[in-house]
Design a protein around this motif. Structure first.
Motif, PDB file in Angstrom:
ATOM      1  N   SER A 131      -5.450  -1.409  35.714  1.00 54.06           N
ATOM      2  CA  SER A 131      -6.022  -1.416  37.063  1.00 54.06           C
ATOM      3  C   SER A 131      -5.821  -2.742  37.786  1.00 54.06           C
ATOM      4  CB  SER A 131      -7.523  -1.084  37.012  1.00 54.06           C
ATOM      5  OG  SER A 131      -8.208  -2.016  36.220  1.00 54.06           O
ATOM      6  N   ASP A 132      -5.162  -3.705  37.144  1.00 56.13           N
ATOM      7  CA  ASP A 132      -4.833  -4.963  37.802  1.00 56.13           C
ATOM      8  C   ASP A 132      -3.764  -5.671  36.977  1.00 56.13           C
ATOM      9  OD1 ASP A 132      -6.168  -6.186  35.639  1.00 56.13           O
ATOM     10  OD2 ASP A 132      -8.037  -6.362  36.770  1.00 56.13           O
ATOM     11  N   SER A 133      -3.332  -6.838  37.429  1.00 55.01           N
ATOM     12  CA  SER A 133      -2.253  -7.558  36.749  1.00 55.01           C
ATOM     13  C   SER A 133      -2.651  -8.014  35.349  1.00 55.01           C
ATOM     14  CB  SER A 133      -1.813  -8.761  37.585  1.00 55.01           C
ATOM     15  OG  SER A 133      -1.201  -8.350  38.783  1.00 55.01           O
ATOM     16  N   GLN A 134      -3.916  -8.423  35.171  1.00 56.50           N
ATOM     17  CA  GLN A 134      -4.358  -8.844  33.840  1.00 56.50           C
ATOM     18  C   GLN A 134      -4.261  -7.687  32.856  1.00 56.50           C
ATOM     19  OE1 GLN A 134      -5.578 -12.148  32.741  1.00 56.50           O
ATOM     20  NE2 GLN A 134      -4.928 -11.053  30.905  1.00 56.50           N
ATOM     21  N   GLU A 135      -4.713  -6.524  33.278  1.00 52.44           N
ATOM     22  CA  GLU A 135      -4.617  -5.364  32.398  1.00 52.44           C
ATOM     23  C   GLU A 135      -3.164  -4.948  32.193  1.00 52.44           C
ATOM     24  OE1 GLU A 135      -7.075  -2.056  33.420  1.00 52.44           O
ATOM     25  OE2 GLU A 135      -8.924  -3.074  32.839  1.00 52.44           O
ATOM     26  N   ALA A 136      -2.315  -5.116  33.204  1.00 48.20           N
ATOM     27  CA  ALA A 136      -0.891  -4.804  33.047  1.00 48.20           C
ATOM     28  C   ALA A 136      -0.288  -5.652  31.933  1.00 48.20           C
ATOM     29  CB  ALA A 136      -0.145  -5.039  34.358  1.00 48.20           C
ATOM     30  N   TYR A 137      -0.707  -6.911  31.883  1.00 46.81           N
ATOM     31  CA  TYR A 137      -0.240  -7.802  30.815  1.00 46.81           C
ATOM     32  C   TYR A 137      -0.830  -7.379  29.466  1.00 46.81           C
ATOM     33  CZ  TYR A 137       0.067 -11.983  27.908  1.00 46.81           C
ATOM     34  OH  TYR A 137       0.297 -12.850  26.873  1.00 46.81           O
ATOM     35  N   ASP A 138      -2.130  -7.217  29.412  1.00 44.94           N
ATOM     36  CA  ASP A 138      -2.811  -6.906  28.145  1.00 44.94           C
ATOM     37  C   ASP A 138      -2.383  -5.566  27.566  1.00 44.94           C
ATOM     38  OD1 ASP A 138      -4.252  -9.277  28.350  1.00 44.94           O
ATOM     39  OD2 ASP A 138      -5.967  -8.315  29.329  1.00 44.94           O
TER      40      ASP A 138
END
Length: 608
Positions: A131-138
């Motif tokens: 749902s955001d860039s941090q989650e895209a990375y994780d």
């Protein structure tokens, strides 16, 4: 380490730190930047594949050999890659295999608006959504771990806003290096899908799905955010961000794994809130699956099915559902006062001259067997996916169909064999698209002796998605020199006898080639070659119109060049847009020689 990253950049970093060895893709907005960023890591093999099917097969081969592999593509790209993708689901993998699928709600850059969450159900593979860039990375590390743990490819779904929005991301300081060696483990019952083995694998897939459903109950990115218990919201992806802004006090079930769904978790959430609203873009994927559990929810009765969501759309849905007072409606931006401009080809585009020659020839030439009296020219033009699709707009009006990558040649063949009244059919296709999926229909047209005209617009790049390399450029995704595939060699190799190669900026050559093709009663191919103007580093001296010579005939305007404008009843050339001698099509067309390069003073280099 913290970085400001778009979702696509975060995917690339996440995949790198998760230990990928191989990445393959075909450029397509909104997914393009994923591979562009992965290609910068020297210890990863990254390629622009010929098409998405090949990209899927390359990644699958790497995963069979025990390496972690990634394929990134947009939603219609997964259509192209569906055959090997379904095979990957059946056989399973050895090294982790992740498919990043970028959907395009709102059809910002696609020929269709489809919801590829359904393909996870079809293939019976897990589906994750950040749902955001941090989650895209994780989420990349989770995805590869799930893939290897459950012997399955994993879909990570993104959308335009996730892919292109930026946020601060906390990165790891090291890259995971898988301990197991890259080696193929021979197992015919697993990897050779003759019917007897395929039937056995089906049972394994069904058992895998049960285990994945159990896993989803404790998946770390499926989580409760409890607030006001009068309203519970179930959501995922970018929809969470919109919903959280409009309903900050509500309770949330935020789903990072949306297939298989965590049924026990959803039932527990439902028992803790009074009413549940499902907020999701496009289809009621979550809503229908939750309703099938016998849990009462509302959603698409109020939330739009079409296009992208935003905070205003979510607020309006809340008002309609009686969950928000009218005053919560957000002010809508008035766009009526903004200037309107249709999409156009760039000034100096190498496609312009061909379209003009084709359009004028259709009116001028007498085509054998065509109707004598017709409101439209005795010609049908089947188009393809690329920036040349903009030739559909006036004044060029040079395209009649456009459906999917590589379809133009096959459609032209079908029209001819169906006995179309206008017996000259032209198929337009770009160089990257021809290599992507135009070769096989050309083979079919040669084999079935279809008297069509195929025009390959070769501007030496994949222009529409940001000028990526392709097999015809001789440069790899990582910027290394490699073998350049010659389109003309392919065309001759499949048996085409009538082949012309012309300069995109020489109007007489274009007109002659088109005329010859019209008069040739068999399949012919024209390769129109010229650089994309956005890749030319040094612009030429811009043209200008001598008002004393110009009689306002409008011929130059028929090119549809945005640098040539009609202002205050006079035709003028915008010198800031004109590329001048790099193109000069208008100079060649002007019957009164009223268009010439601007005269510059030697001292200043400015207009005299």
């Amino acid at each position: 380490m913290k970085k400001l990253l778009s979702g696509n950049e975060a995917f690339a970093w996440g995949a790198y730190h998760a230990g990928i060895k191989v990445a393959a893709a075909y450029p397509g907005t909104p997914s393009t930047e994923i591979l562009e960023n992965i290609a910068r890591f020297p210890d990863v093999y990254a390629e622009w594949s010929t098409n998405e099917k090949v990209a899927m097969e390359v990644s699958l081969g790497a995963a069979y050999a025990g390496a972690r592999a990634l394929v990134s593509l947009k939603q219609v790209g997964l259509n192209v890659a569906l055959d090997p993708f379904m095979a990957a689901s059946t056989t399973g993998i050895d090294g982790g295999m992740v498919v990043i699928n970028a959907d395009d709600p709102g059809t910002h850059s696609s020929q269709g608006e489809q919801d590829n969450r359904h393909l996870a159900v079809l293939a019976k593979v897990p589906l994750l959504e950040p749902s955001d860039s941090q989650e895209a990375y994780d989420i990349m590390t989770y995805a590869f771990n799930i893939s290897e743990q459950f012997d399955t490819p994993v879909i990570v779904r993104t959308t335009t806003r996730i892919s292109h929005s930026k946020a601060v991301v906390e990165l790891k300081n090291q890259r995971f290096v898988p301990a197991k060696p890259v080696t193929f483990k021979h197992d015919t019952a697993k990897y050779v899908m003759i019917p007897i083995y395929s039937r056995l694998r089906h049972a394994i897939i069904e058992d895998r799905l049960i285990k994945l459903a159990q896993y989803s109950e404790s998946f770390i990115l499926n989580r409760f955010e409890m607030g006001d218990k009068t309203l519970g919201i179930i959501t995922s992806g970018i929809s969470y961000q919109y919903a959280k802004e409009i309903f900050p006090e509500a309770s949330f079930l935020r789903l990072g794994m949306t297939y298989p769904l965590p049924e026990k978790m959803i039932r527990e959430f439902a028992s803790r809130v009074d009413k549940i609203l499902v907020i999701e873009e496009l289809d009621p994927f979550l809503q229908q699956n939750i309703l099938a559990m016998g849990i009462k929810v509302i959603g698409k009765e109020y939330v739009p099915r079409l296009g992208e969501l935003d905070t205003d759309a979510v607020a309006r849905a809340g008002i309609k559902a009686g969950l928000l007072p009218e005053m919560k409606r957000l002010p809508k931006v008035d766009l009526s006062s903004l200037p309107k401009r249709p999409p156009v080809l760039c000034p100096g585009c190498s496609h312009t001259g061909l379209f003009h020659a084709l359009s004028s020839a259709a009116h001028r030439l007498k085509i054998p067997g065509a109707r004598e009296k017709s409101e439209k020219p005795a010609l049908t033009i089947t188009g393809d996916i690329g920036c040349y699709t903009l030739g559909v707009f006036p004044p060029l009006n040079a395209m009649d169909t456009c459906s999917c990558m590589g379809a133009s040649i096959g459609e032209a063949l079908g029209m001819i064999k169906a006995g179309i009244e206008r017996n000259r059919v032209v198929a337009i296709i770009g160089d990257s698209t021809f290599l992507h999926s135009g070769i096989t229909p050309l083979v079919d047209a040669v084999y079935n002796q279809a008297p069509i005209i195929v025009i390959i617009l070769d501007n030496g790049t994949t222009a529409m998605t940001g000028h990526q390399e392709h097999p015809g450029t001789g440069i790899s995704a990582q910027g290394k020199n490699t073998i350049s595939v010659k389109i003309e060699d392919i065309v001759r190799g499949v048996g085409v006898k009538q082949l012309s190669i012309v300069d995109a900026f020489k109007m007489k050559e274009l007109q002659k080639a088109v005329k010859t093709a019209f008069e040739t009663p068999e399949l012919s191919v024209i390769i129109v070659r010229g650089d994309c103007p956005t890749r030319v580093k040094k612009r030429g001296i811009p043209n200008t119109i001598d008002a004393r010579q110009c009689n306002q005939c409008g011929i130059c305007l028929s090119l549809g060049c945005s640098a040539i404008q009609y202002v205050d009843e006079h035709t003028v050339i915008n010198s800031n847009l004109c590329v001048g001698e790099q193109c000069s099509l208008c100079t060649q067309l002007c019957p009164r020689h009223a268009i010439q390069p601007q005269i510059l003073t030697k001292e200043t280099g400015k207009n005299a």
